[in-house]
Design a protein around this motif. Structure first.
Motif, PDB file in Angstrom:
ATOM      1  N   TYR A  93      10.357  13.251  -2.120  1.00 53.38           N
ATOM      2  CA  TYR A  93      10.828  11.903  -1.767  1.00 53.38           C
ATOM      3  C   TYR A  93       9.786  11.164  -0.948  1.00 53.38           C
ATOM      4  O   TYR A  93       9.630   9.949  -1.055  1.00 53.38           O
ATOM      5  N   GLU A  94       9.038  11.940  -0.120  1.00 54.05           N
ATOM      6  CA  GLU A  94       7.931  11.319   0.618  1.00 54.05           C
ATOM      7  C   GLU A  94       6.847  10.856  -0.354  1.00 54.05           C
ATOM      8  O   GLU A  94       6.307   9.759  -0.240  1.00 54.05           O
ATOM      9  N   VAL A  95       6.558  11.726  -1.320  1.00 52.44           N
ATOM     10  CA  VAL A  95       5.531  11.401  -2.313  1.00 52.44           C
ATOM     11  C   VAL A  95       5.907  10.105  -3.027  1.00 52.44           C
ATOM     12  O   VAL A  95       5.066   9.207  -3.200  1.00 52.44           O
ATOM     13  N   ALA A  96       7.187  10.003  -3.395  1.00 54.27           N
ATOM     14  CA  ALA A  96       7.631   8.801  -4.103  1.00 54.27           C
ATOM     15  C   ALA A  96       7.411   7.569  -3.250  1.00 54.27           C
ATOM     16  O   ALA A  96       6.915   6.547  -3.720  1.00 54.27           O
ATOM     17  N   LYS A  97       7.760   7.705  -1.939  1.00 53.13           N
ATOM     18  CA  LYS A  97       7.604   6.556  -1.048  1.00 53.13           C
ATOM     19  C   LYS A  97       6.145   6.119  -0.968  1.00 53.13           C
ATOM     20  O   LYS A  97       5.808   4.943  -1.061  1.00 53.13           O
ATOM     21  N   ILE A  98       5.279   7.131  -0.808  1.00 52.42           N
ATOM     22  CA  ILE A  98       3.858   6.805  -0.628  1.00 52.42           C
ATOM     23  C   ILE A  98       3.285   6.186  -1.897  1.00 52.42           C
ATOM     24  O   ILE A  98       2.567   5.185  -1.842  1.00 52.42           O
ATOM     25  N   LEU A  99       3.658   6.770  -3.046  1.00 50.87           N
ATOM     26  CA  LEU A  99       3.158   6.206  -4.296  1.00 50.87           C
ATOM     27  C   LEU A  99       3.618   4.772  -4.464  1.00 50.87           C
ATOM     28  O   LEU A  99       2.883   3.903  -4.915  1.00 50.87           O
ATOM     29  N   GLN A 100       4.868   4.547  -4.082  1.00 46.55           N
ATOM     30  CA  GLN A 100       5.418   3.199  -4.223  1.00 46.55           C
ATOM     31  C   GLN A 100       4.652   2.202  -3.361  1.00 46.55           C
ATOM     32  O   GLN A 100       4.317   1.105  -3.813  1.00 46.55           O
ATOM     33  N   SER A 101       4.373   2.638  -2.121  1.00 44.72           N
ATOM     34  CA  SER A 101       3.706   1.704  -1.230  1.00 44.72           C
ATOM     35  C   SER A 101       2.260   1.468  -1.655  1.00 44.72           C
ATOM     36  O   SER A 101       1.717   0.387  -1.474  1.00 44.72           O
ATOM     37  N   GLN A 102       1.629   2.491  -2.240  1.00 45.01           N
ATOM     38  CA  GLN A 102       0.262   2.311  -2.713  1.00 45.01           C
ATOM     39  C   GLN A 102       0.214   1.365  -3.910  1.00 45.01           C
ATOM     40  O   GLN A 102      -0.789   0.707  -4.142  1.00 45.01           O
ATOM     41  N   GLY A 103       1.293   1.391  -4.668  1.00 43.80           N
ATOM     42  CA  GLY A 103       1.316   0.506  -5.830  1.00 43.80           C
ATOM     43  C   GLY A 103       0.615   1.147  -7.000  1.00 43.80           C
ATOM     44  O   GLY A 103      -0.329   1.936  -6.844  1.00 43.80           O
ATOM     45  N   ALA A 104       1.080   0.784  -8.150  1.00 49.05           N
ATOM     46  CA  ALA A 104       0.538   1.397  -9.357  1.00 49.05           C
ATOM     47  C   ALA A 104      -0.690   0.660  -9.858  1.00 49.05           C
ATOM     48  O   ALA A 104      -1.258   1.016 -10.877  1.00 49.05           O
ATOM     49  N   ASP A 105      -1.099  -0.368  -9.098  1.00 52.34           N
ATOM     50  CA  ASP A 105      -2.160  -1.226  -9.642  1.00 52.34           C
ATOM     51  C   ASP A 105      -3.540  -0.625  -9.431  1.00 52.34           C
ATOM     52  O   ASP A 105      -4.398  -0.693 -10.296  1.00 52.34           O
TER      53      ASP A 105
END
Lengths: 508, 506
Positions: free
Chosen positions: B195-207
């Motif tokens: 769940y932490e990984v998901a949060k961090i990936l989200q904040s980094q953005g997929a761009d």
């Protein structure tokens, strides 16, 4: 009274399960008794059917998988009523005329299970339940062809199964598509076709869905490029298998067009009249020519049965009351006539163990009763007036005349070509001197065979002379169908093509 | 000087551990009983194991969903409960098969260790599905896998050792890839909690491409690990050999439980990327799924041995499931569990049916244990068995109204829904590929039916129907009844599964 369809559906199932207990020497009588009761039940259905009412009757609706909108939803209207009666009748006739020696018990029980599937297909008003019976009908037929068939029975049985299975899976995708569209419009899942009727689909979606359903139905009919499984299946199947296959199972395809394709996709159906009709005409002419070229009597009848299915398609896609009524009536007459012809071929095969026309000749003098019944059925198959074949064929072609006179003329060659190959068959097998020694001492039809065939002859003549009791309920439901399609059609061409019967009357 | 750590017992929320603890305590109990008294009969252990599994099912069923425990290591959410229940029920069907009469042939069941190891394995799988911590997933995976290797090897035929070693080697590779994948994810995000990984990936953005490339590298490593365990192309080669070497019910069990556990883990890991709309991930999974189902279908067509055919067929079913997994919708995820629930009864039954026939004298040069010829004319030798096997085959082929039809229907429906909702033709093509594969698959299932029903019995009298013991008959009887009557319980099952899946946000 409301539960009559459930009784009709589950009675053969129960009887089939109980049949495992019955001793194998008595199973024949058991089978005849059960099939007769089932037939009487279907007649009772007709008696209590309200002829003036065009919509679905005896409707039952019990949710099965409510989260996914699947329910046990059954009902009959004029379109399905007589096909059901024909299915129960042909099962009865098939069991009466049963002539196999091996594993009679398995055969009877299989036939009863097959009857469940057939009745189920024609009474289902829920697409998934329809699909369920549609697919399940393959299993008993696979066993009938594979266990009692000719030399290449395994190939024929597996080809039959896989061909139809593949086609209907594509149809399943179409069904799931419609269900999802319904879900996104109405917010709930439903596979009930009455719900689907109300759904107006965008035109380009309709086009794709039309072909998805078309593939499933066309393989079953079988229409021209997909017909190759049928001659194998007929060639290898035992007599009773061919009878049921030609009489009822093929009708599932044409019934599917009337029940699903036309009311659900009226615009696409109108749009694709020409390609479908061309396929049907190729099917009529090409298979008639193939039928003429056959040496094997059963193959001739198998191809002639494909050829006549083409006329049914033509009638269905006439998009007016005459054509569709005619095509449904032709489904009935085709079922009875081709069923009877397969029975007749079966009884000569039992005597001589060959079906080659060259082996026969002059049968008329040896087996007069056989020749008479054969002749009547042949004439009905060709579509001679005053036989059952004429009514449907005439109405179908008359209906399609309003779409395209040229194509109707081409489709009408089915009558001429039919006469050619059928009379050729009759001439080679029945007339002339008895050339083959083996044919001189053939017995004429026995009591069992007469019991199966005479009722069919009576029906052929009765409905040929006086088709009204059957035509009126069909016509009522078909008129409702066409006016519904007319209402639903979005494009102008579709509205113009789908003729509502009232207008017709005024025009006349 | 370390600070003293004070942890309140309540914050541990030990109840989340209860199902696994039951299995572990049960396993220890079996070992302790063996310690005190040797040579107790296997019936005792079988019944004990079944009772433990019953209690375990009760404990799992009564868990409150969406709870965390044990320093947030444990995560009891909907998919964990569903997959635990399916795992436990499959185990419950599997274990009584040990009661089969001839104890000489199946001597592995006479060791109490077998049952202890079995329960350890179950506990391992339960750990694996009820956490979103990559390290605990790995620990669960290895606990379960190591027990499973031993269980296979205990079968003690020459094929079994080969199978166990092969499976062990492949499993070790998969474990390596899993660890490398976890390391890649940890290196990028600094966390092993998904769940932490998901949060961090989200904040980094997929761009940001620079960020996404290594992420995808981690995904690929993970996919290799999942591919080995779920037997996806091109990591599926071990499956037929391993299934062939292990005992038939064990092969059936292996085609469901380890795969389901790994699919649940894959749902957690890849779900993150799919929810972020990283298309490359879902395309990758779909391509692998399509190749898996098509290729294994082709391979199954040419098999001469029924067990190998069923092995390839279960690979192709895994392909189906991965295709749904790539969509990431609630319906697709529910359909995976519905599919597994339906697949479980049918496939366990089909594999168990392989057990009831054996060669009287198996000559040394025979390559296969269960060639198609062995089933020739089964209808006239053992009609009931032939009918039952026929029903299982029809169900696997997806013929209605048997159980797997509903799984297939719902799964394909989820693909069609996705195609219509996104208006993407390629998902429609995916659906068509899936149904065409079903049609191809129907051929090899039919082949067995043709052998059983439509061919004459083989004249050599080398086939006997030995294992048809009462426990086996009862288990298969229950499985076949569940397969036939599926139409009546699809609704509650579907409701239960989609409630659990949707309530935890999948």
């Amino acid at each position: 009274m409301d539960g009559i369809l459930t009784v009709l559906l589950f009675f053969p199932l129960l009887a089939g399960l109980l049949g495992f207990v019955v001793n194998k020497d008595s199973i024949r009588a058991y089978g005849i008794a059960v099939a007769s009761i089932e037939f009487l039940l279907s007649l009772w259905l007709w008696m209590s059917f309200d002829v003036s009412h065009a919509g679905f009757q005896f409707v039952e609706n019990i949710p099965l998988v409510s989260d996914f909108g699947i329910s046990y939803y059954v009902g009959v209207d004029g379109i399905s009523l007589f096909i059901i009666i024909m299915a129960t009748l042909m099962t009865l006739i098939g069991i009466v005329a049963l002539n196999i020696k091996k594993d009679v018990k398995n055969m009877i029980i299989t036939l009863l299970f097959l009857e469940v599937a057939m009745v189920g297909v024609f009474i289902s008003l829920d697409a998934i339940i329809f699909y369920l019976f549609w697919e399940f009908s393959l299993v008993p037929m696979l066993y009938i062809i594979g266990a009692w068939g000719g030399e290449r029975r395994l190939y024929a049985a597996v080809k039959f199964f896989l061909y139809t299975f593949a086609g209907s899976l594509i149809m399943l995708i179409g069904m799931l598509y419609v269900a999802y569209v319904y879900h996104s419009v109405s917010g709930s899942w439903s596979f009930a076709i009455t719900d689907w009727y109300a759904l107006i689909l965008p035109l380009d979606v309709e086009k794709w869905l039309f072909w998805a359903f078309f593939l499933g139905f066309a393989i079953k009919v079988p229409m021209f490029p997909f017909h190759t499984w049928l001659p194998y299946a007929h060639g290898q199947a035992p007599t009773v298998g061919s009878v049921i296959l030609a009489a009822v199972l093929l009708k599932m395809g044409t019934y599917g067009f009337v029940r699903f394709s036309l009311p659900m996709f009226p615009d696409a159906s109108v749009l694709y009249i020409t390609p479908v009709a061309i396929l049907a005409i190729i099917m009529i002419i090409y298979t008639a020519m193939v039928a003429y070229a056959q040496e094997d009597m059963k193959q001739t009848i198998a191809y002639s049965s494909v050829s006549h299915m083409g006329v049914i398609i033509i009638g269905t896609f006439a998009m007016n009351a005459e054509g569709i009524t005619g095509s449904i009536f032709l489904m009935l007459s085709h079922g009875i006539v081709s069923g009877a012809l397969f029975l007749l071929v079966g009884s000569i095969y039992d005597r001589r163990h060959t079906k080659l026309m060259s082996e026969f000749g002059g049968l008329a003098s040896v087996m007069p009763k056989y020749a008479v019944i054969y002749g009547i059925m042949l004439m009905a198959s060709v579509g001679l007036p005053l036989t059952i074949g004429f009514v449907g064929e005439y109405l179908s072609l008359a209906g399609f005349y309003k779409i395209s006179p040229v194509m109707t003329a081409l489709a009408g060659t089915s009558i001429i070509l039919g006469a050619v190959y059928m009379l050729n068959l009759y001439k080679r097998s029945f007339f002339g001197p008895v050339t083959n020694e083996a044919n001189k001492k053939l017995n004429d039809l026995d009591g069992k065979e007469l019991a199966a065939l005479v009722p069919l002859v009576l029906i052929v003549i009765w409905l040929g002379v006086y088709p009204k009791p059957v035509l009126v309920p069909i016509d009522n439901s078909v008129r409702a169908l066409t006016s519904f399609m007319h209402e639903k059609a979005q494009t102008k061409t579709a509205k113009a093509t789908i003729l509502v019967s009232k207008k017709n009357k005024e025009m006349k | 000087m370390l600070e003293s750590i004070s942890v309140s017992l309540e914050s541990l929320n030990l109840i989340t551990l209860s199902p696994m603890l039951i299995a572990i305590v049960g396993a220890l109990l079996i070992l302790v009983i063996d310690l005190f008294k040797e040579n107790l009969d296997k019936t005792l252990y079988v019944m004990l194991t079944m009772l433990i599994l019953f209690v375990d099912i009760g404990a799992t069923y009564s868990l409150n969903i969406n709870e965390r425990g044990f320093f947030d290591l444990m995560l009891v959410d909907g998919i964990s409960v569903v997959s635990q229940l399916i795992i436990l029920i499959a185990s419950l069907f599997f274990i009584p098969l040990a009661l089969t009469a001839s104890s000489k042939r199946f001597h592995e069941y006479s060791y109490p260790e077998y049952f202890a190891l079995f329960l350890f394995m179950v506990a391992g799988f339960q750990f694996m599905v009820s956490t979103d911590n990559l390290i605990l997933i790995f620990v669960g995976l290895e606990t379960a896998s190591l027990s499973l290797y031993t269980l296979i090897a205990m079968h003690n035929t020459k094929g079994a050792h080969e199978a166990a070693v092969k499976y062990f080697t492949m499993g070790a590779l998969a474990a390596g890839f899993f660890l490398m994948g976890s390391a890649a994810i940890y290196a990028l995000t600094g966390s092993v909690e998904l769940y932490e990984v998901a949060k961090i990936l989200q904040s980094q953005g997929a761009d940001s491409t620079a960020f996404m490339l290594p992420v995808l590298g981690g995904v690929v490593l993970m996919l290799v690990a999942v591919g080995f365990k779920v037997s996806l192309f091109p990591f599926h080669m071990w499956t037929p050999d391993v299934y062939e070497g292990s005992s038939a019910p064990m092969a059936g069990y292996m085609s469901i439980v380890p795969k389901l556990a790994m699919v649940t883990v894959a749902m957690r890991i890849f779900g993150i990327y799919i929810n972020l709309d990283i298309e490359a991930v879902s395309y990758l999974i779909i391509i692998i799924a399509v190749i898996t189902m098509t290729l294994s279908n082709m391979m199954a067509l040419v098999q001469k041995d029924v067990k190998r055919m069923l092995a390839y067929s279960s690979i192709s079913h895994a392909g189906f499931i991965m295709a749904a997994l790539a969509l990431g919708t609630t319906k697709a995820n529910s359909s995976i569990f519905l599919y597994y629930a339906m697949f479980m009864v049918t496939n366990l039954g089909a594999f168990a049916m392989l057990w009831i026939s054996q060669h009287k004298k198996k000559s040394f040069d025979e390559r296969y244990d269960h060639p198609f010829e062995k089933f020739s004319g089964m209808i006239s030798i053992s009609p009931m068995a032939a009918v039952v096997m026929g029903i299982f085959m029809l169900s696997l082929a997806g013929v209605p109204p048997f159980s797997l039809f509903w799984g297939k229907l719902y799964l394909i429906s989820s693909v069609v829904d996705f195609a219509v909702a996104t208006a993407e033709t390629k998902y429609m093509i995916l659906a068509i590929v899936m149904v065409l594969n079903s049609a191809i698959a129907a051929y090899y299932y039919l082949k067995l039916i043709v052998y059983m029903f439509l061919r004459a019995p083989s004249t050599s009298e080398t086939v006997v129907y030995a294992n048809q013991s009462r426990p086996l008959n009862v288990v298969i009887g229950i499985l076949v009844v569940i397969t036939i009557t599926s139409i009546f319980y699809v609704q509650p099952l579907l409701e239960f599964i989609s409630y659990l899946v949707s309530s935890s946000g999948y």
